[in-house]
Design an enzyme around this catalytic site. Sequence first.
Site, PDB file in Angstrom:
ATOM      1  N   SER A 125      31.679   9.698  20.339  1.00  0.00           N
ATOM      2  CA  SER A 125      30.515  10.557  20.166  1.00  0.00           C
ATOM      3  C   SER A 125      30.467  11.089  18.728  1.00  0.00           C
ATOM      4  O   SER A 125      30.551  10.316  17.776  1.00  0.00           O
ATOM      5  CB  SER A 125      30.587  11.681  21.200  1.00  0.00           C
ATOM      6  OG  SER A 125      29.369  12.360  21.272  1.00  0.00           O
TER       7      SER A 125
ATOM      8  N   ASP B  58      23.142   5.540  28.495  1.00  0.00           N
ATOM      9  CA  ASP B  58      23.783   6.743  27.954  1.00  0.00           C
ATOM     10  C   ASP B  58      22.714   7.801  27.705  1.00  0.00           C
ATOM     11  O   ASP B  58      21.785   7.590  26.933  1.00  0.00           O
ATOM     12  CB  ASP B  58      24.499   6.380  26.637  1.00  0.00           C
ATOM     13  CG  ASP B  58      25.278   7.548  26.040  1.00  0.00           C
ATOM     14  OD1 ASP B  58      25.046   8.705  26.453  1.00  0.00           O
ATOM     15  OD2 ASP B  58      26.113   7.291  25.157  1.00  0.00           O
TER      16      ASP B  58
ATOM     17  N   HIS C 135      27.999   8.931  28.954  1.00  0.00           N
ATOM     18  CA  HIS C 135      28.324   9.019  27.536  1.00  0.00           C
ATOM     19  C   HIS C 135      29.807   8.777  27.279  1.00  0.00           C
ATOM     20  O   HIS C 135      30.255   8.808  26.154  1.00  0.00           O
ATOM     21  CB  HIS C 135      27.914  10.415  27.049  1.00  0.00           C
ATOM     22  CG  HIS C 135      28.011  10.597  25.571  1.00  0.00           C
ATOM     23  ND1 HIS C 135      27.389   9.754  24.673  1.00  0.00           N
ATOM     24  CD2 HIS C 135      28.652  11.530  24.815  1.00  0.00           C
ATOM     25  CE1 HIS C 135      27.649  10.169  23.442  1.00  0.00           C
ATOM     26  NE2 HIS C 135      28.424  11.239  23.503  1.00  0.00           N
TER      27      HIS C 135
END
Lengths: 267, 432
Positions: A95, A217, A245
Amino acid sequence: MDVVRRNNVTVTGNPHGPVVVLAHGFGCDQNMWRLTVPALARDHRIVLFDYVGSGRSEPSAFSEERYGTLDGYARDVVEVCEALDLRDAVFVGHSVSAMIGVLAADAAPERIGALVMVAPSPRYIDDDGYRGGFTARDIDELLESLESNYLGWSSAMAPVIMGNPDRPELGEELENSFCATDPEMARVFARTTFLSDSRDDLKKVRVPTLVLECTDDVIAPREVGAFVHDAIAGSTLVTLEATGHCPHLSAPDATNAAITRFLAALR
Amino acid sequence: MMCRIGQQPEPQDAGGGRTSDAVFAALLEDSAEELYEFAPCGYLSTLMDGTIAKINRTLLDWLGLEREAVVGRMRFTDLLTVGGKLYHETHFAPLLRMRGEISGIALEIKQADGGRIPVLASSAVKHGSTGEPLLIRTTLFDARDRRAYEAELLRGRKAAEEARKRAEADRARLQEALAVLQQSLLPDSLPTVPGVEAAAYYHTASPDRLGGDFYDVFPVDGKRFAFFLGDVCGKGPEAAALTSLTRYTLRAAALHDPDPVAALTTLNKVLHERYAGSGDPRYCTAVFGTIEPDAATGEAAIHLASGGHPPVLVLRADGTAGYLPTPGGLLVGVLPDARFATAGTTLAPGDTLLLYTDGLTEARVGEDRTSLYGDDGLLRFATGHAGRSPHALIRALTGLLDGFGDGLDDDTALLALGVPTSSSLSSATRSH
């Protein structure tokens, strides 16, 4: 301050193998890599850490000024690399950490030799001709969500997170609360993460890069994965059959296979 | 309210009578299916990717959606606000994956009409016989009241935090004002007295409170300088007003008549007149004196009077020290006519006169901080430093005061006047 202590650095795996640094994103800590470590441990020396303000990092090292920018987090990465004297490490960032890795590799090119970007997004908020998936109002809502999950934290978790070497009985409790974060620090990390715009930084990448995206996602839609792939010359894009995610948790086998393949090709 | 499926109440009492039988019969009608559909909380079962497989009527009603539009078509995150989705992805889902369960997370669900309901969500993963995760069961509780209450708490917390910050800023401002005021009660620096070295020190016990000790040195005529040091009763603004009155009265009185008894007598009259009838009687102790250097002999003559103040110390160049007794002097300002004790001495080169307030002798010392430093302690210390210059003596005493730590809980003023041994120029400074 001792960086190893400050960032709760853990080193595991094969001491003679090439180094892989696993960096967590916003919301949790190094425990997020629990299903990744076993797949890489045999052939790689694995470095795990918590960003200051997350997990079991040293709370007193936090400052809103430093950690109000992604560069502040990138300094954590560089300082961890320096403390362990890592060279040509493969940096795996989940991320927002994927973008932090880009900044760190630019700041200390001798330390980081390759990047694995897991569900990256260089900008979360929509812009002219760019779809990040969110509006500024959405991000405010997330900050509110953090706030509403505040009350349970401060009384129960604070003493655990703040470190109580004299009270080992808190260890068990810690096991159940490893992703608990001081809400004030989480708020800064959230703001820094979701209001960031690192699209221009992608062009600075000069190392072999693997981009991992998920088919579904909520946070980093596929347009974003394609954007990152296009912006980094020579990068490889792998789309994982995964929802959510966190493919390293929801589809660990496919994620580990993609990372392992990339690592093998680097040799 | 508990929220469980398939639990049936157990009859408590077989002989419970007709009424309770009827109640139990009615309860047994409440099938597990009915309980599931109409439970006072939302139920949801999803596949591991979040796709909704089963949902109860209560939750559908909250959402304002039909079952067909939801089952197999929506994911759990589709029910959430965007902020909730982000929170779900970054916190809820990872924790659930790793721990197998998670409880009491505050989220908001979106209603078909655009409204929102705050809920508290708990989820648990159901595993198959070989341990593989099969599905996620989620319970949602209506948290509207609770969240309103929590919002109040958070607002209260924020207000308290702001009040605390304001209070700290106010306190800093007040301390600054007090420091300025305190400075006005003491001389900025000591004047240069030809043939005499002077040094002073003031210890403030609390930055919050104005102290009541004072001292000064000033010229009164061509030959003499006056000096005084004292201690007013009490602390705070009233004591500061008294200190100010005392300081300027003594200065004015000394210009009119520098005789020590005359100066203290004037002060006594002024304080008595000001405070005796006020219902708030106030007084002070003070030593007032004059110093007259003699350039021919290199000595300085001291004449002083004391009103209820601890005796001054004389430190001699030969390494001895002794108190200069002033017994019987009365507190200044208590009686309309007060008697003051006088004393005198001559300072030869290397001799130093030390004036101090009782903060020094009443400092608590020892392991448990129960005994006082005392007159004897001070005399021993002074003897050990006899022959040193006034500045060196004040530096040593400052170190002594620092060493008392929290045993020193009163303001303390120190003033040292001495005749230098060499012909070196005297300096007049005040240490802080």
